[in-house]
Write an enzyme that holds these catalytic residues in place. Structure first.
Site, PDB file in Angstrom:
ATOM      1  N   CYS A  54       0.824  -1.214   0.000  1.00  0.00           N
ATOM      2  CA  CYS A  54       0.000   0.000   0.000  1.00  0.00           C
ATOM      3  C   CYS A  54       0.861   1.267   0.000  1.00  0.00           C
ATOM      4  O   CYS A  54       0.339   2.371  -0.132  1.00  0.00           O
ATOM      5  CB  CYS A  54      -0.908   0.015   1.221  1.00  0.00           C
ATOM      6  SG  CYS A  54       0.030   0.078   2.749  1.00  0.00           S
ATOM      7  N   CYS A 123      -2.588  -4.445   7.068  1.00  0.00           N
ATOM      8  CA  CYS A 123      -1.852  -3.664   8.077  1.00  0.00           C
ATOM      9  C   CYS A 123      -1.254  -4.599   9.129  1.00  0.00           C
ATOM     10  O   CYS A 123      -0.148  -4.372   9.621  1.00  0.00           O
ATOM     11  CB  CYS A 123      -2.770  -2.651   8.748  1.00  0.00           C
ATOM     12  SG  CYS A 123      -3.711  -1.637   7.604  1.00  0.00           S
TER      13      CYS A 123
HETATM   14 FE1  FES Z   1      -1.090   0.661   4.515  1.00  0.00          FE
HETATM   15 FE2  FES Z   1      -2.457   0.041   6.697  1.00  0.00          FE
HETATM   16  S1  FES Z   1      -3.160   1.124   4.939  1.00  0.00           S
HETATM   17  S2  FES Z   1      -0.483  -0.633   6.128  1.00  0.00           S
END
Ligand code: FES
Length: 138
Positions: A54, A123
């Site tokens: 992400c 995450c």
């Molecule tokens: Fe990237 Fe949580 S949105 S690690």
């Protein structure tokens, strides 16, 4: 006197908090709002830094004494969920042996924080991978 803009803002904040409470566990909200162990540790014995798919990065710093985790800190530029994961995982490992910490999986962390919406589950993986990287760096 309360303006209609104040009322609109208050209603919006209330609505956002209701949605957060609906989607996230009390543990996640607590550690997101009041993160423990946030910040770097000087001269760590173990250090891991990973950037997830992400684009968010987590760092974990470990101090070891007598084969146990004496202290653990983290840093991240990620979302609130990532902050909560770093906070919970660093609390979880304090006092544990290196061998015990090696056994911690993202499923363990997911259970510990009371679950996450599917879109946020990566995450937990970022925090766990960063921890294992710090352990491998000892
Ligand atoms: Fe990237 Fe949580 S949105 S690690």
């Amino acid at each position: 006197m309360e303006s209609s803009l104040d009322k609109f803002t208050q209603d919006l904040q209330k609505q956002i908090m209701e949605e957060v409470r609906r989607d996230y566990s009390k543990t996640v909200i607590d550690h997101w709002m009041n993160p423990r162990n946030f910040g770097k540790l000087d001269n760590p014995d173990g250090y891991g830094r990973i950037t997830g798919p992400c684009g968010d990065t987590m760092e974990i710093f470990l101090k070891i004494k007598d084969e146990k985790i004496e202290d653990a800190h983290f840093l991240t530029d990620g979302c609130g969920t990532t902050i909560a994961c770093g906070s919970v995982i660093t609390e979880l490992i304090k006092g544990k042996t290196i061998e015990q910490v090696k056994q911690i999986t993202s499923d363990n962390l997911l259970k510990k924080i009371g679950g996450l919406p599917p879109l946020d589950e990566h995450c937990v993986v970022l925090a766990t991978n960063t921890l294992q990287s710090a352990i491998n760096n000892l």
